[in-house]
Design a protein around this motif. Structure first.
Motif, PDB file in Angstrom:
ATOM      1  N   GLU A 142       0.866  -1.198  -0.167  1.00  7.69           N
ATOM      2  CA  GLU A 142      -0.012  -0.062  -0.033  1.00  7.69           C
ATOM      3  C   GLU A 142       0.845   1.233  -0.003  1.00  7.69           C
ATOM      4  N   LEU A 143       0.328   2.181  -0.731  1.00  6.62           N
ATOM      5  CA  LEU A 143       1.185   3.320  -0.782  1.00  6.62           C
ATOM      6  C   LEU A 143       0.177   4.731  -0.960  1.00  6.62           C
ATOM      7  N   VAL A 144       0.142   5.715  -0.287  1.00  2.00           N
ATOM      8  CA  VAL A 144      -0.459   6.811  -0.131  1.00  2.00           C
ATOM      9  C   VAL A 144       0.541   8.034  -0.650  1.00  2.00           C
ATOM     10  N   ILE A 145       0.142   9.032  -1.694  1.00  2.92           N
ATOM     11  CA  ILE A 145       0.991  10.005  -1.986  1.00  2.92           C
ATOM     12  C   ILE A 145       0.236  11.172  -1.400  1.00  2.92           C
ATOM     13  N   GLU A 146       0.632  12.039  -0.606  1.00  2.00           N
ATOM     14  CA  GLU A 146      -0.207  13.224  -0.008  1.00  2.00           C
ATOM     15  C   GLU A 146       0.899  14.354   0.070  1.00  2.00           C
ATOM     16  N   ASP A 147       0.460  15.529  -1.025  1.00  2.00           N
ATOM     17  CA  ASP A 147       1.721  16.572  -1.141  1.00  2.00           C
ATOM     18  C   ASP A 147       2.905  15.966  -1.525  1.00  2.00           C
ATOM     19  N   GLY A 148       3.026  15.099  -2.426  1.00  2.00           N
ATOM     20  CA  GLY A 148       4.448  14.821  -2.977  1.00  2.00           C
ATOM     21  C   GLY A 148       4.760  13.774  -2.005  1.00  2.00           C
ATOM     22  N   GLN A 149       4.506  13.596  -0.796  1.00  2.00           N
ATOM     23  CA  GLN A 149       5.164  12.592   0.276  1.00  2.00           C
ATOM     24  C   GLN A 149       4.772  11.326   0.079  1.00  2.00           C
ATOM     25  N   PRO A 150       5.393  10.322   0.003  1.00  2.00           N
ATOM     26  CA  PRO A 150       4.816   8.784  -0.046  1.00  2.00           C
ATOM     27  C   PRO A 150       4.963   8.497   1.418  1.00  2.00           C
ATOM     28  N   TRP A 151       3.792   7.667   1.473  1.00  2.00           N
ATOM     29  CA  TRP A 151       3.409   7.034   2.955  1.00  2.00           C
ATOM     30  C   TRP A 151       3.063   5.511   2.789  1.00  2.00           C
ATOM     31  N   MET A 152       3.800   4.766   3.711  1.00  2.00           N
ATOM     32  CA  MET A 152       3.397   3.591   3.735  1.00  2.00           C
ATOM     33  C   MET A 152       3.036   3.041   5.097  1.00  2.00           C
ATOM     34  N   PRO A 153       2.245   1.900   5.226  1.00  2.00           N
ATOM     35  CA  PRO A 153       1.723   1.432   6.569  1.00  2.00           C
ATOM     36  C   PRO A 153       2.641   0.440   7.026  1.00  2.00           C
TER      37      PRO A 153
END
Length: 122
Positions: free
Chosen positions: A51-62
């Motif tokens: 899983e990956l979320v991109i928020e304001d160019g920042q990648p996030w993973m759980p």
């Protein structure tokens, strides 16, 4: 990138001096995982496991603490929590909750300064 091949670990000397050796290993791991999953997604090879979320160019993973314990068998769960806390206090990582299920207790992690816009230009 983290040089983790055949049980060998590598990390940024600059991060080790700035944040500590354990923190440098953890930071490099997060950066490498975020970058690898981003590239998989970019090339259409990612699956639900990554899983990956991109928020304001920042990648996030759980991740869960158990996930980190599996990745770092040489650290205890307590040591991992301390390293995460140290990284957060030093402003090098952030955590958030992007879970769609309210029962999902995983935290999502990013490394400050990791920007997918820079990754696509390299």
């Amino acid at each position: 990138m983290l040089r983790r091949y055949n049980g060998q670990w590598g990390f940024s000397e600059e991060n080790a001096v700035s944040f500590g050796v354990n923190e440098a290993i953890f930071i490099q791991f997060l950066l490498d995982e975020l970058y690898a999953v981003y590239l998989l997604r970019l090339n259409g090879r990612g699956n639900r496991k990554f899983e990956l979320v991109i928020e304001d160019g920042q990648p996030w993973m759980p991740w869960t603490n158990k996930d980190f314990c599996d990745e770092f068998p040489f650290w205890s769960g307590h040591q991992i929590r301390r390293i995460i806390s140290s990284c957060k206090e030093q402003g090098v990582i952030k955590t958030a909750n992007y879970n769609s299920n309210p029962w999902d207790q995983r935290l999502w992690y990013t490394v400050m300064g990791a920007n997918v816009n820079e990754w696509t230009t390299n």
